[in-house]
Design an enzyme around this catalytic site. Structure first.
Site, short mmCIF file in Angstrom:
data_model
loop_
_atom_site.label_atom_id
_atom_site.label_comp_id
_atom_site.label_asym_id
_atom_site.label_seq_id
_atom_site.Cartn_x
_atom_site.Cartn_y
_atom_site.Cartn_z
N GLN A 1 -7.77 -5.01 4.22
CA GLN A 1 -6.45 -4.39 4.07
C GLN A 1 -5.38 -5.38 3.65
OE1 GLN A 1 -7.55 -1.51 7.80
NE2 GLN A 1 -5.40 -1.48 7.23
N CYS B 1 -2.87 4.42 6.52
CA CYS B 1 -3.27 4.13 5.13
C CYS B 1 -4.79 4.00 4.98
CB CYS B 1 -2.58 2.86 4.64
SG CYS B 1 -2.48 1.56 5.86
N HIS C 1 -5.80 -1.48 -0.46
CA HIS C 1 -6.79 -1.61 0.60
C HIS C 1 -8.17 -1.30 0.02
CE1 HIS C 1 -3.59 -1.95 3.37
NE2 HIS C 1 -3.75 -0.88 4.10
N1 LIG Z 1 2.89 -0.02 4.37
C1 LIG Z 1 1.89 0.85 4.48
O1 LIG Z 1 0.82 0.72 3.82
C2 LIG Z 1 2.02 2.01 5.38
C3 LIG Z 1 1.03 2.99 5.34
C4 LIG Z 1 1.12 4.09 6.16
C5 LIG Z 1 2.20 4.19 7.02
N2 LIG Z 1 3.16 3.22 7.07
C6 LIG Z 1 4.28 3.41 7.99
O2 LIG Z 1 5.48 3.66 7.25
C7 LIG Z 1 6.59 3.16 7.98
C8 LIG Z 1 7.39 2.21 7.08
O3 LIG Z 1 6.56 1.12 6.69
P1 LIG Z 1 6.99 0.06 5.57
O4 LIG Z 1 5.74 -0.64 5.22
O5 LIG Z 1 7.81 0.70 4.51
O6 LIG Z 1 7.97 -0.91 6.43
P2 LIG Z 1 9.11 -1.87 5.90
O7 LIG Z 1 8.85 -2.31 4.51
O8 LIG Z 1 9.27 -2.90 6.96
O9 LIG Z 1 10.45 -0.95 5.87
C9 LIG Z 1 10.97 -0.39 7.03
C10 LIG Z 1 12.11 0.57 6.68
O10 LIG Z 1 12.58 1.19 7.88
C11 LIG Z 1 13.97 0.97 8.02
N3 LIG Z 1 14.31 0.89 9.44
C12 LIG Z 1 13.68 0.18 10.40
N4 LIG Z 1 14.30 0.37 11.60
C13 LIG Z 1 15.32 1.25 11.37
C14 LIG Z 1 16.32 1.84 12.19
N5 LIG Z 1 16.40 1.58 13.51
N6 LIG Z 1 17.20 2.68 11.62
C15 LIG Z 1 17.15 2.95 10.29
N7 LIG Z 1 16.23 2.42 9.46
C16 LIG Z 1 15.32 1.57 10.00
C17 LIG Z 1 14.22 -0.31 7.28
O11 LIG Z 1 15.60 -0.39 6.95
P3 LIG Z 1 16.34 -1.84 6.79
O12 LIG Z 1 15.93 -2.35 5.43
O13 LIG Z 1 17.75 -1.45 6.89
O14 LIG Z 1 15.84 -2.69 7.91
C18 LIG Z 1 13.33 -0.12 6.06
O15 LIG Z 1 13.96 0.74 5.14
C19 LIG Z 1 6.01 2.52 9.24
O16 LIG Z 1 6.03 3.46 10.29
C20 LIG Z 1 4.58 2.21 8.86
O17 LIG Z 1 3.73 2.16 9.96
C21 LIG Z 1 3.10 2.15 6.24
#
Ligand SMILES: NC(=O)c1ccc[n+]([C@@H]2O[C@H](COP(=O)([O-])OP(=O)(O)OC[C@H]3O[C@@H](n4cnc5c(N)ncnc54)[C@H](OP(=O)(O)O)[C@@H]3O)[C@@H](O)[C@H]2O)c1
Length: 340
Positions: A157, A130, A243
């Site tokens: 951030q 991000c 951010h």
């Molecule tokens: N947030 C940001 O600004 C940002 C920016 C760039 C990249 N990212 C990347 O995007 C990804 C998601 O981030 P987020 O912020 O959305 O995280 P989050 O809010 O914690 O959500 C995680 C998601 O992944 C699912 N999940 C986790 N483990 C799983 C598994 N073993 N099988 C199936 N589903 C699973 C969760 O499902 P449940 O609800 O069922 O647990 C939930 O839907 C990460 O790799 C992060 O590094 C995030």
């Protein structure tokens, strides 16, 4: 005719935002599957006016689906993205797992859309971190004009960059400040985040920088130009969404601040708000829910020969993740799959 699209991690911060953006931008969807872990089986999520029910990623068959937008952590991505790709479904991944693989394109559509054709190597495309995404949108048009030598960036951030748990921790700790009987022990972050700032995002590397700082260096080189030197300090701040970055840029050639402002005004994905008066700039609370990367405080750095400073703010869940992933999906549709 449209696309059969899968959103993986649909219950998370980024996954929900992907669904909002697919609907807002009227992405040509014929069929949409929403997946999460077995824990959330049957959870309802919104897609425009419709409500969809999540399915279990573990038992999903990707055969016949055109593209899958992954927003789960690296561990789950490592298991399921290769399965989706092998089934012929193009993966657009938000985790850091594939970003540094030379065979996998890392794309910010405003900067390196031509990299899209590299998807063929593994049927996988990576989305940047991000903090990198919003910075390179600002760097690229300036680099095209005056060639950037070096960037010094400090980030501020938001907690949503650490997922749902990060947002909950700021909320719970903030409430606990006024109700000291509640537990405020840090879990997701290394120190208390409410009413504090933390100069650590991700783990430490051997040279004393953090992995988040390293990502900004390596990803900027891969997306914009390997010759650009970047040094970063990444800081978590008690902001829910958005951010901010203070960016100092050294160019090979002189670039006047007025010309830089004009270049940025014309550049795709950027909104310049730079009034040089009290409040005449953008703060993170104003960028939440917006598509643009906002640039303010553009000014000459008189301490070096060819230097500029600027302030860059963007919704990390949008340009930093979900919006960029949907823009890649649009690019893939337009340039490669050509169904929409
Ligand atoms: N947030 C940001 O600004 C940002 C920016 C760039 C990249 N990212 C990347 O995007 C990804 C998601 O981030 P987020 O912020 O959305 O995280 P989050 O809010 O914690 O959500 C995680 C998601 O992944 C699912 N999940 C986790 N483990 C799983 C598994 N073993 N099988 C199936 N589903 C699973 C969760 O499902 P449940 O609800 O069922 O647990 C939930 O839907 C990460 O790799 C992060 O590094 C995030």
């Amino acid at each position: 005719m449209g696309y059969r699209v899968v959103v993986v991690g649909a219950t998370g911060n980024v996954g929900r935002e992907m669904l909002n953006i697919l609907a807002e931008r009227q992405f040509p969807v014929d069929e949409l599957a929403v997946l999460a872990s077995r824990r959330s089986l049957g959870t309802e999520v919104s897609f425009g006016e419709t409500t969809l029910t999540t399915k279990d990623l573990d038992t999903f068959d990707f055969t016949g689906w055109d593209m899958a937008l992954f927003a789960v952590g690296s561990e789950a991505t490592k298991v399921y993205a290769p399965k989706a790709a092998a089934a012929g479904c193009v993966v657009i991944d938000n985790s850091s797992l594939y970003r540094y693989d030379p065979d996998i394109p890392l794309i910010v559509p405003e900067c390196n859309p031509e990299a899209i054709h590299g998807y063929k190597n593994k049927n996988i495309i990576a989305n940047p971190n991000c903090s990198t995404a919003q910075m390179v949108v600002a760097l690229k048009p300036l680099h095209d004009r005056a060639k950037i030598k070096r960037v010094v960036v400090s980030t501020y951030q938001s907690v949503s960059g650490a997922g749902k748990e990060g947002m909950d921790e700021l909320w719970d700790q903030t409430k606990a400040i006024y109700n000291p009987t509640t537990d405020v022990e840090p879990k997701k972050f290394q120190k208390q985040i409410a009413f504090n700032v933390i100069p650590q995002i991700d783990v430490f590397m051997e040279d004393g920088s953090t992995k988040e700082e390293w990502k900004m260096v390596v990803e900027t080189k891969k997306i914009v130009d390997p010759s650009i030197k970047v040094t970063a300090t990444c800081v978590r701040v008690p902001v829910f969404v958005g951010h901010s970055e203070a960016v100092n840029i050294e160019f090979e050639e002189f670039l006047d601040e007025d010309e830089a402002r004009d270049i940025l005004r014309e550049a795709p994905g950027i909104m310049v708000i730079d009034k040089r008066e009290a409040g005449g700039y953008v703060s993170p609370i104003e960028c939440a829910g917006d598509f643009a990367t906002f640039i303010s405080r553009i000014r000459q750095d008189s301490t070096i020969e060819n230097g500029l400073n600027l302030w860059c703010v963007s919704d990390n869940l949008r340009k930093g993740a979900a919006l960029n992933a949907v823009q890649i999906a649009e690019l893939l549709g337009r340039e490669v799959l050509k169904k929409g």
